[in-house]
Design a protein around this motif. Structure first.
Motif, PDB file in Angstrom:
ATOM      1  N   MET A 181       0.561  -1.525  -0.380  1.00 23.20           N
ATOM      2  CA  MET A 181      -0.611   0.276   0.016  1.00 23.20           C
ATOM      3  C   MET A 181       1.060   0.995   0.149  1.00 23.20           C
ATOM      4  SD  MET A 181      -3.320   0.970  -0.469  1.00 23.20           S
ATOM      5  CE  MET A 181      -4.048  -0.068   0.342  1.00 23.20           C
ATOM      6  N   ASP A 182       2.004   1.533   0.438  1.00 26.05           N
ATOM      7  CA  ASP A 182       2.533   2.324   1.050  1.00 26.05           C
ATOM      8  C   ASP A 182       3.050   2.870  -0.317  1.00 26.05           C
ATOM      9  OD1 ASP A 182       2.352   2.882   3.732  1.00 26.05           O
ATOM     10  OD2 ASP A 182       4.055   1.773   4.319  1.00 26.05           O
ATOM     11  N   LYS A 183       4.181   1.196  -0.374  1.00 27.58           N
ATOM     12  CA  LYS A 183       4.715   1.789  -2.474  1.00 27.58           C
ATOM     13  C   LYS A 183       3.312   1.977  -3.397  1.00 27.58           C
ATOM     14  CE  LYS A 183       7.934  -2.138  -2.177  1.00 27.58           C
ATOM     15  NZ  LYS A 183       8.339  -3.703  -2.107  1.00 27.58           N
ATOM     16  N   ALA A 184       2.166   1.411  -3.909  1.00 27.48           N
ATOM     17  CA  ALA A 184       0.933   1.811  -4.308  1.00 27.48           C
ATOM     18  C   ALA A 184       1.048   3.463  -3.993  1.00 27.48           C
ATOM     19  CB  ALA A 184      -0.552   1.429  -3.971  1.00 27.48           C
ATOM     20  N   ILE A 185       0.599   4.355  -2.745  1.00 30.93           N
ATOM     21  CA  ILE A 185       0.432   5.272  -2.046  1.00 30.93           C
ATOM     22  C   ILE A 185       1.386   6.623  -3.391  1.00 30.93           C
ATOM     23  CG2 ILE A 185       0.431   6.523  -0.717  1.00 30.93           C
ATOM     24  CD1 ILE A 185      -0.989   4.892   0.930  1.00 30.93           C
ATOM     25  N   GLU A 186       2.765   5.958  -2.931  1.00 26.38           N
ATOM     26  CA  GLU A 186       4.116   6.652  -4.424  1.00 26.38           C
ATOM     27  C   GLU A 186       4.271   6.344  -5.366  1.00 26.38           C
ATOM     28  OE1 GLU A 186       6.708   8.563  -2.299  1.00 26.38           O
ATOM     29  OE2 GLU A 186       5.543   8.866  -0.656  1.00 26.38           O
ATOM     30  N   ARG A 187       3.268   5.226  -5.677  1.00 26.01           N
ATOM     31  CA  ARG A 187       3.345   5.342  -7.774  1.00 26.01           C
ATOM     32  C   ARG A 187       2.099   6.759  -7.725  1.00 26.01           C
ATOM     33  NH1 ARG A 187       3.245  -1.018  -6.435  1.00 26.01           N
ATOM     34  NH2 ARG A 187       5.965  -0.773  -7.237  1.00 26.01           N
ATOM     35  N   LEU A 188       1.020   6.635  -6.981  1.00 34.17           N
ATOM     36  CA  LEU A 188       0.158   7.302  -7.577  1.00 34.17           C
ATOM     37  C   LEU A 188       0.701   9.111  -6.836  1.00 34.17           C
ATOM     38  CD1 LEU A 188      -2.831   5.754  -5.100  1.00 34.17           C
ATOM     39  CD2 LEU A 188      -2.800   6.586  -8.143  1.00 34.17           C
ATOM     40  N   ARG A 189       1.514   9.590  -5.876  1.00 32.80           N
ATOM     41  CA  ARG A 189       2.170  10.552  -6.256  1.00 32.80           C
ATOM     42  C   ARG A 189       3.434  10.958  -6.632  1.00 32.80           C
ATOM     43  NH1 ARG A 189       3.472   9.823   0.060  1.00 32.80           N
ATOM     44  NH2 ARG A 189       1.381  10.851   1.172  1.00 32.80           N
ATOM     45  N   LYS A 190       3.596  10.185  -7.471  1.00 36.80           N
ATOM     46  CA  LYS A 190       4.831  10.583  -8.473  1.00 36.80           C
ATOM     47  C   LYS A 190       3.838  11.067 -10.179  1.00 36.80           C
ATOM     48  CE  LYS A 190       8.741   7.432  -6.675  1.00 36.80           C
ATOM     49  NZ  LYS A 190       9.310   6.468  -7.145  1.00 36.80           N
ATOM     50  N   LYS A 191       2.213   9.947 -10.098  1.00 44.23           N
ATOM     51  CA  LYS A 191       1.439  10.978 -11.187  1.00 44.23           C
ATOM     52  C   LYS A 191       0.525  11.973 -10.666  1.00 44.23           C
ATOM     53  CE  LYS A 191       2.557   6.755 -12.918  1.00 44.23           C
ATOM     54  NZ  LYS A 191       3.814   7.049 -14.485  1.00 44.23           N
ATOM     55  N   ASP A 192       1.527  12.239 -10.582  1.00 44.10           N
ATOM     56  CA  ASP A 192       1.244  13.843  -9.710  1.00 44.10           C
ATOM     57  C   ASP A 192      -0.620  14.030  -9.401  1.00 44.10           C
ATOM     58  OD1 ASP A 192       2.779  15.754 -10.283  1.00 44.10           O
ATOM     59  OD2 ASP A 192       1.739  15.852 -12.674  1.00 44.10           O
ATOM     60  N   ILE A 193      -1.170  12.922  -8.923  1.00 39.87           N
ATOM     61  CA  ILE A 193      -2.442  12.520  -7.184  1.00 39.87           C
ATOM     62  C   ILE A 193      -1.545  13.140  -6.277  1.00 39.87           C
ATOM     63  CG2 ILE A 193      -4.046  10.527  -6.578  1.00 39.87           C
ATOM     64  CD1 ILE A 193      -4.063  11.589  -9.781  1.00 39.87           C
ATOM     65  N   HIS A 194      -2.403  13.776  -5.766  1.00 40.20           N
ATOM     66  CA  HIS A 194      -2.367  14.281  -4.381  1.00 40.20           C
ATOM     67  C   HIS A 194      -2.685  13.523  -2.964  1.00 40.20           C
ATOM     68  CE1 HIS A 194      -2.187  17.098  -1.073  1.00 40.20           C
ATOM     69  NE2 HIS A 194      -3.357  16.916  -0.946  1.00 40.20           N
ATOM     70  N   ILE A 195      -2.023  12.780  -1.857  1.00 39.04           N
ATOM     71  CA  ILE A 195      -2.013  12.159  -0.989  1.00 39.04           C
ATOM     72  C   ILE A 195      -1.576  12.705   0.353  1.00 39.04           C
ATOM     73  CG2 ILE A 195      -1.894   9.905  -0.054  1.00 39.04           C
ATOM     74  CD1 ILE A 195      -2.359   8.838  -3.199  1.00 39.04           C
ATOM     75  N   GLU A 196      -1.821  13.092   0.963  1.00 35.71           N
ATOM     76  CA  GLU A 196      -1.127  13.538   2.160  1.00 35.71           C
ATOM     77  C   GLU A 196      -2.348  12.594   3.101  1.00 35.71           C
ATOM     78  OE1 GLU A 196      -1.220  17.176   5.602  1.00 35.71           O
ATOM     79  OE2 GLU A 196      -2.156  17.248   3.366  1.00 35.71           O
ATOM     80  N   ILE A 197      -1.084  11.885   3.375  1.00 36.39           N
ATOM     81  CA  ILE A 197      -2.011  10.288   4.752  1.00 36.39           C
ATOM     82  C   ILE A 197      -1.818  11.660   5.751  1.00 36.39           C
ATOM     83  CG2 ILE A 197      -1.089   8.656   6.396  1.00 36.39           C
ATOM     84  CD1 ILE A 197       0.420   8.035   3.153  1.00 36.39           C
ATOM     85  N   LEU A 198      -3.180  11.670   6.524  1.00 40.45           N
ATOM     86  CA  LEU A 198      -3.077  11.931   7.967  1.00 40.45           C
ATOM     87  C   LEU A 198      -3.171  11.563   9.174  1.00 40.45           C
ATOM     88  CD1 LEU A 198      -6.392  14.330   7.203  1.00 40.45           C
ATOM     89  CD2 LEU A 198      -3.993  14.474   6.630  1.00 40.45           C
ATOM     90  N   GLU A 199      -2.774   9.923   8.728  1.00 39.61           N
ATOM     91  CA  GLU A 199      -3.343   9.032   9.595  1.00 39.61           C
ATOM     92  C   GLU A 199      -2.867   7.793   9.478  1.00 39.61           C
ATOM     93  OE1 GLU A 199      -4.556   8.648  14.621  1.00 39.61           O
ATOM     94  OE2 GLU A 199      -5.831   9.658  12.761  1.00 39.61           O
ATOM     95  N   LYS A 200      -1.776   6.719   9.636  1.00 41.17           N
ATOM     96  CA  LYS A 200      -1.459   5.480   9.533  1.00 41.17           C
ATOM     97  C   LYS A 200      -1.680   5.428  10.727  1.00 41.17           C
ATOM     98  CE  LYS A 200       1.258   2.448   7.465  1.00 41.17           C
ATOM     99  NZ  LYS A 200       2.804   2.307   6.594  1.00 41.17           N
ATOM    100  N   ARG A 201      -2.832   4.239  10.661  1.00 41.51           N
ATOM    101  CA  ARG A 201      -3.090   3.734  12.350  1.00 41.51           C
ATOM    102  C   ARG A 201      -3.071   2.097  11.868  1.00 41.51           C
ATOM    103  NH1 ARG A 201      -7.514   7.934  13.385  1.00 41.51           N
ATOM    104  NH2 ARG A 201      -9.231   7.011  11.926  1.00 41.51           N
ATOM    105  N   GLU A 202      -3.439   1.481  12.545  1.00 45.89           N
ATOM    106  CA  GLU A 202      -4.115  -0.017  13.455  1.00 45.89           C
ATOM    107  C   GLU A 202      -5.551   0.180  13.289  1.00 45.89           C
ATOM    108  OE1 GLU A 202      -4.771  -3.609  16.457  1.00 45.89           O
ATOM    109  OE2 GLU A 202      -2.708  -2.516  16.425  1.00 45.89           O
ATOM    110  N   TRP A 203      -6.139  -0.746  12.501  1.00 50.76           N
ATOM    111  CA  TRP A 203      -7.798   0.227  12.123  1.00 50.76           C
ATOM    112  C   TRP A 203      -8.991  -0.788  12.929  1.00 50.76           C
ATOM    113  CZ3 TRP A 203     -11.906  -4.217  11.305  1.00 50.76           C
ATOM    114  CH2 TRP A 203     -13.260  -3.180  10.095  1.00 50.76           C
TER     115      TRP A 203
END
Length: 79
Positions: free
Chosen positions: A53-75
């Motif tokens: 998931m972290d890698k997918a988020i980074e790939r999206l960011r590289k494609k100019d998709i705005h993603i700011e992780i506000l929180e990453k936590r146990e569900w």
């Protein structure tokens, strides 16, 4: 196996695209829209897929998709 959630701020117009990308990776995670107008989403995944998931988020960011992780936590168990 633990589940994890990402609380993400994005642009309203990017929500559907992010959802489709996450769905395209079978089993990677589930996207829930928390506030459509504010571009606030939650992605739920399990501990096995956190690195992917972290890698997918980074790939999206590289494609100019705005993603700011506000929180990453146990569900917290809330969809």
């Amino acid at each position: 196996m633990k589940s994890w959630e990402y609380i993400i701020q994005t642009r309203k117009e990017h929500i559907d695209f992010i959802n489709k990308i996450v769905e395209a990776y079978d089993g990677l995670g589930n996207v829930r829209t928390l506030d459509n107008n504010e571009g606030l989403i939650k992605i739920i995944t399990n501990s096995y897929f956190v690195e992917d998931m972290d890698k997918a988020i980074e790939r999206l960011r590289k494609k100019d998709i705005h993603i700011e992780i506000l929180e990453k936590r146990e569900w917290l168990g809330i969809l």
